[in-house]
Motif scaffolding. Structure first.
Motif, PDB file in Angstrom:
ATOM      1  N   ILE A 175       6.556   9.585  -0.511  1.00  0.00           N
ATOM      2  CA  ILE A 175       5.708   8.412  -0.291  1.00  0.00           C
ATOM      3  C   ILE A 175       5.706   7.965   1.166  1.00  0.00           C
ATOM      4  O   ILE A 175       6.667   8.137   1.895  1.00  0.00           O
ATOM      5  CB  ILE A 175       6.118   7.210  -1.169  1.00  0.00           C
TER       6      ILE A 175
ATOM      7  N   ASP B 104      -0.308   7.768   7.632  1.00  0.00           N
ATOM      8  CA  ASP B 104      -0.544   8.763   6.587  1.00  0.00           C
ATOM      9  C   ASP B 104       0.506   9.867   6.570  1.00  0.00           C
ATOM     10  O   ASP B 104       0.745  10.478   5.542  1.00  0.00           O
ATOM     11  CB  ASP B 104      -1.927   9.394   6.750  1.00  0.00           C
TER      12      ASP B 104
ATOM     13  N   LYS C 123       1.169   5.654  -0.513  1.00  0.00           N
ATOM     14  CA  LYS C 123       0.516   6.962  -0.560  1.00  0.00           C
ATOM     15  C   LYS C 123       1.519   7.962  -1.115  1.00  0.00           C
ATOM     16  O   LYS C 123       2.655   8.037  -0.642  1.00  0.00           O
ATOM     17  CB  LYS C 123       0.096   7.399   0.837  1.00  0.00           C
ATOM     18  N   ARG C 124       1.099   8.725  -2.120  1.00  0.00           N
ATOM     19  CA  ARG C 124       1.916   9.830  -2.649  1.00  0.00           C
ATOM     20  C   ARG C 124       1.433  11.121  -2.010  1.00  0.00           C
ATOM     21  O   ARG C 124       0.240  11.381  -1.943  1.00  0.00           O
ATOM     22  CB  ARG C 124       1.742   9.976  -4.160  1.00  0.00           C
TER      23      ARG C 124
ATOM     24  N   GLU D 134       6.004   9.988   5.883  1.00  0.00           N
ATOM     25  CA  GLU D 134       6.700  10.122   4.604  1.00  0.00           C
ATOM     26  C   GLU D 134       8.154   9.692   4.774  1.00  0.00           C
ATOM     27  O   GLU D 134       8.812  10.070   5.745  1.00  0.00           O
ATOM     28  CB  GLU D 134       6.650  11.565   4.117  1.00  0.00           C
TER      29      GLU D 134
ATOM     30  N   LYS E 179       0.865  -1.177   0.000  1.00  0.00           N
ATOM     31  CA  LYS E 179       0.000   0.000   0.000  1.00  0.00           C
ATOM     32  C   LYS E 179       0.900   1.224   0.000  1.00  0.00           C
ATOM     33  O   LYS E 179       1.826   1.321   0.800  1.00  0.00           O
ATOM     34  CB  LYS E 179      -0.900   0.010   1.231  1.00  0.00           C
TER      35      LYS E 179
ATOM     36  N   CYS F   6       4.093   3.337   8.823  1.00  0.00           N
ATOM     37  CA  CYS F   6       3.203   3.250   7.665  1.00  0.00           C
ATOM     38  C   CYS F   6       1.996   4.174   7.769  1.00  0.00           C
ATOM     39  O   CYS F   6       1.023   3.993   7.045  1.00  0.00           O
ATOM     40  CB  CYS F   6       2.741   1.814   7.472  1.00  0.00           C
TER      41      CYS F   6
ATOM     42  N   LYS G 295       0.698  14.238  -5.896  1.00  0.00           N
ATOM     43  CA  LYS G 295       0.222  13.330  -6.939  1.00  0.00           C
ATOM     44  C   LYS G 295       0.684  13.728  -8.346  1.00  0.00           C
ATOM     45  O   LYS G 295       0.485  12.980  -9.292  1.00  0.00           O
ATOM     46  CB  LYS G 295      -1.289  13.199  -6.864  1.00  0.00           C
TER      47      LYS G 295
END
Length: 119
Positions: free
Chosen positions: A49, A88, A8-9, A91, A6, A86, A12
């Protein structure tokens, strides 16, 4: 990339990490924001990320092999991202050290690091 990863960028507009060749062991990460690394000063460079590796796996963060040509090194050699890093806001950043006597600019979108997911 592992099928159960999984990711997250944060920006984007920048690409997802990618394996650049069929035989690549690691995927490349890009810099989220332009960063100036002052001489002899450790600096954290944001890699855009956050990710959650599969259960019982970890992330190994490594400088790309050409990185030293810029006068920069990763002071701790290799970074490890634990399975529980991990969230949100977790980063990934690459710590870099400028070995030169002049500031070095790292541009947004530069590929400076690579990641390997290991059990």
């Amino acid at each position: 990339m592992p099928k159960k990863l999984k990711i997250k960028r944060f920006d984007k507009e920048l690409p997802l990490p990618q394996y650049k060749t069929r035989g690549a062991a690691c995927f490349d990460c890009v810099v989220r924001t332009e960063t100036i690394v002052q001489p002899h000063t450790p600096t954290l460079v944001p890699l855009n990320i956050a990710l959650k590796p599969p259960k019982n796996h970890f992330v190994m963060l490594i400088a790309r092999s050409s990185f030293y040509k810029r006068g920069l090194i990763v002071p701790n050699g290799v970074g490890i991202g634990d399975e529980d890093f991990c969230g949100d806001n977790d980063e990934y950043h690459l710590p870099v050290l400028n070995l030169t006597n002049a500031p070095i600019k790292i541009d947004r979108g530069d590929r400076i690091a690579q990641m390997l997911i290991l059990p």
